[in-house]
Design an enzyme around this catalytic site. Structure first.
Site, PDB file in Angstrom:
ATOM      1  N   GLY A 118      -2.810 -53.300 -67.684  1.00 55.15           N
ATOM      2  CA  GLY A 118      -3.908 -52.954 -68.576  1.00 55.15           C
ATOM      3  C   GLY A 118      -3.408 -52.673 -69.981  1.00 55.15           C
ATOM      4  O   GLY A 118      -2.361 -53.153 -70.405  1.00 55.15           O
ATOM      5  N   ILE A 119      -4.171 -51.846 -70.676  1.00 57.26           N
ATOM      6  CA  ILE A 119      -3.822 -51.455 -72.031  1.00 57.26           C
ATOM      7  C   ILE A 119      -3.499 -49.968 -72.020  1.00 57.26           C
ATOM      8  O   ILE A 119      -4.064 -49.205 -71.244  1.00 57.26           O
ATOM      9  CB  ILE A 119      -4.987 -51.768 -72.991  1.00 57.26           C
ATOM     10  CG1 ILE A 119      -4.569 -51.538 -74.450  1.00 57.26           C
ATOM     11  CG2 ILE A 119      -6.233 -50.962 -72.650  1.00 57.26           C
ATOM     12  CD1 ILE A 119      -5.598 -52.020 -75.449  1.00 57.26           C
TER      13      ILE A 119
ATOM     14  N   ILE B 266       1.537 -46.462 -70.800  1.00 58.41           N
ATOM     15  CA  ILE B 266       2.400 -46.782 -69.660  1.00 58.41           C
ATOM     16  C   ILE B 266       2.629 -48.292 -69.518  1.00 58.41           C
ATOM     17  O   ILE B 266       3.787 -48.723 -69.359  1.00 58.41           O
ATOM     18  CB  ILE B 266       1.850 -46.155 -68.366  1.00 58.41           C
ATOM     19  CG1 ILE B 266       1.963 -44.623 -68.440  1.00 58.41           C
ATOM     20  CG2 ILE B 266       2.597 -46.674 -67.138  1.00 58.41           C
ATOM     21  CD1 ILE B 266       1.325 -43.879 -67.297  1.00 58.41           C
TER      22      ILE B 266
ATOM     23  N   GLU C 100      -6.455 -59.557 -66.077  1.00 59.12           N
ATOM     24  CA  GLU C 100      -7.802 -59.582 -66.638  1.00 59.12           C
ATOM     25  C   GLU C 100      -7.752 -59.341 -68.133  1.00 59.12           C
ATOM     26  O   GLU C 100      -8.631 -59.766 -68.869  1.00 59.12           O
ATOM     27  CB  GLU C 100      -8.719 -58.577 -65.954  1.00 59.12           C
ATOM     28  CG  GLU C 100      -8.438 -57.126 -66.232  1.00 59.12           C
ATOM     29  CD  GLU C 100      -9.375 -56.207 -65.482  1.00 59.12           C
ATOM     30  OE1 GLU C 100      -9.829 -55.233 -66.086  1.00 59.12           O
ATOM     31  OE2 GLU C 100      -9.650 -56.461 -64.286  1.00 59.12           O
TER      32      GLU C 100
ATOM     33  N   GLY D 170     -11.678 -54.115 -62.655  1.00 57.06           N
ATOM     34  CA  GLY D 170     -11.017 -55.109 -61.808  1.00 57.06           C
ATOM     35  C   GLY D 170      -9.884 -54.548 -60.977  1.00 57.06           C
ATOM     36  O   GLY D 170      -9.083 -55.307 -60.435  1.00 57.06           O
TER      37      GLY D 170
END
Length: 424
Positions: free
Chosen positions: A207-208, A211, A230, A328
């Site tokens: 993701g964004i 981390i 995604e 997601g």
């Protein structure tokens, strides 16, 4: 395609319409502002979408008397409205949202989008958010578009012919950008632990946030990594430039960076613009477990708000408050688990900034279970990594307590015995 004044364009929207909003960096804020200005002449207009950027004035008084939010993901700009009765949240996996449109479960009257100017063949790009926008424009009765020369032209499926656009408005400003997040010492430790789980030739989903960026920073000596995700942000750029990310071992879209949206800096958008290596697909494709699992060593890195001692993950609510959405996460956690050599990973700090443990005996009252305990494998905090797959409830509790913050471990042991009857 007919160019009109922005106030003329939004007159296409009528009372009782369900209106889709283009996602993330592509949020067509000027169209939303012009629509909000019509609040006195409209009623019962439903605004639907996933994460959007910009101020959501339509959620405020007196505009919210005419507009109602139906959120498929809750961002900061609409969180207050959703949790105060001024809007609704519809829990749906990101990979399933296209069914809501194509099966006429949530039929769309209008789609508000932002696109590039048409090319010589008349095709406009949906830019860096194809996600659920592609099925939205394929099913909406009307399409109103901001046409913006700053929209990156992306490769893949995110195109629309200008003849499909009901009303177009010229608008030329940079699309939304985000800055790299501040990275803490705790983030560094978590990222180091997670990076140690990633093998050469793995296909990554991340993701964004801090981390994921730390994890990527720790992969400089890896080889032949691929991306099927995604979304992605700036963190992958150095690894592409240095040849760490090549995608050569991916089975699906070999050599391509596969995604359904991106959000980051102008440098990221410049990299994406007209780059055939980056392939944008709808979320119904990127998040399809049957497709994800075909890639080798799929390593899915996700986050959690809290996890109970049996392994249940809450990632979208704080108690009964809707904080984000199921998104997601489950699509990729399951896809990674089914991939040959795959690793589904949850990475989180052991406690909040206020010192509240994120590893808890029981989820808070009203909390949603985003990922079930049967789907959970790896959990990483700054204190290490454990794998819950195949472990009984007693073993799970012991392992999770071992990576909890030391100041909470004694209490977790006591509560595990009192509430869960677990003998540790």
């Amino acid at each position: 395609m007919k160019y009109v004044d922005i106030h003329e364009a939004v007159k296409e929207i009528k009372s009782g319409d369900r209106v889709f909003i283009h996602s993330a960096a592509m949020t067509p804020v000027p169209l939303l502002e012009a629509l909000t200005d019509r609040y006195h002449e409209l009623e019962n207009v439903e605004l639907l979408g996933i994460h959007t950027e910009g101020k959501a004035r339509y959620t405020e008084e007196p505009y919210n008397q005419s507009f109602k939010v139906n959120a498929l993901f809750v961002g900061g700009n609409i969180r207050k409205a959703v949790n105060s009765g001024g809007g609704y949240y519809t829990p749906t996996f990101l990979g399933d949202i296209h069914h809501l449109f194509r099966r006429n479960i949530l039929p769309l009257d209008v789609a508000l989008i932002q696109v590039s100017p048409p090319d010589k063949h008349g095709y406009c790009s949906l830019g860096v958010s194809v996600d659920i926008t592609l099925p939205a424009i394929q099913t909406a009765k009307k399409i109103i578009a901001l046409v913006n020369k700053n929209v990156p032209k992306t490769h893949g499926d995110g195109i629309i012919h200008s003849s499909q656009i009901t009303a177009a408005v010229e608008f030329h400003q940079p699309i939304f950008q985000t800055e790299l997040p501040h990275i803490t010492e705790i983030d560094q430790k978590i990222g180091y632990h997670v990076a140690g789980l990633i093998e050469d030739g793995a296909t990554l989903q991340m993701g964004i946030g801090a981390i994921p960026n730390v994890v990527l920073n720790n992969l400089k000596n890896h080889k032949r990594l691929g991306i099927h995700t995604e979304m992605f942000s700036d963190g992958i750029l150095p690894l592409v430039a240095s040849g760490v990310i090549t995608g050569e071992e991916k089975k699906v879209k070999t050599g391509k960076i596969t995604t359904c949206f991106a959000l980051g800096s102008q440098k990221l958008y410049d990299f994406i613009d007209d780059n055939p290596v980056v392939h944008f697909k709808e979320a119904g494709y990127t998040n399809d477990t049957a497709i994800i699992r075909q890639n080798p060593k799929v390593t899915a890195i996700n986050s959690a708000i809290e996890i109970d001692l049996t392994g249940q993950i809450c990632a979208d609510t704080i108690g009964s408050m809707q904080y984000s959405g199921v998104g997601g996460q489950m699509d990729f956690i399951r896809g990674a688990a089914l991939s040959e050599g795959g690793k589904p990973i949850f990475a989180m700090s052991s406690q909040t900034h206020k010192g509240i443990s994120k590893i808890v005996p029981q989820l808070r009252l009203g909390a949603g279970v985003t990922t079930t305990r049967a789907h959970v494998h790896y959990i990483a905090t700054e204190y290490g990594v454990v794998n819950l797959f195949g472990k009984d409830l007693h073993e799970r509790a012991r392992l999770l307590i071992s990576i909890a913050h030391p100041s909470h471990r004694e209490n977790l042991i006591r509560e595990a015995y009192d509430f869960l009857h677990l003998k540790l």
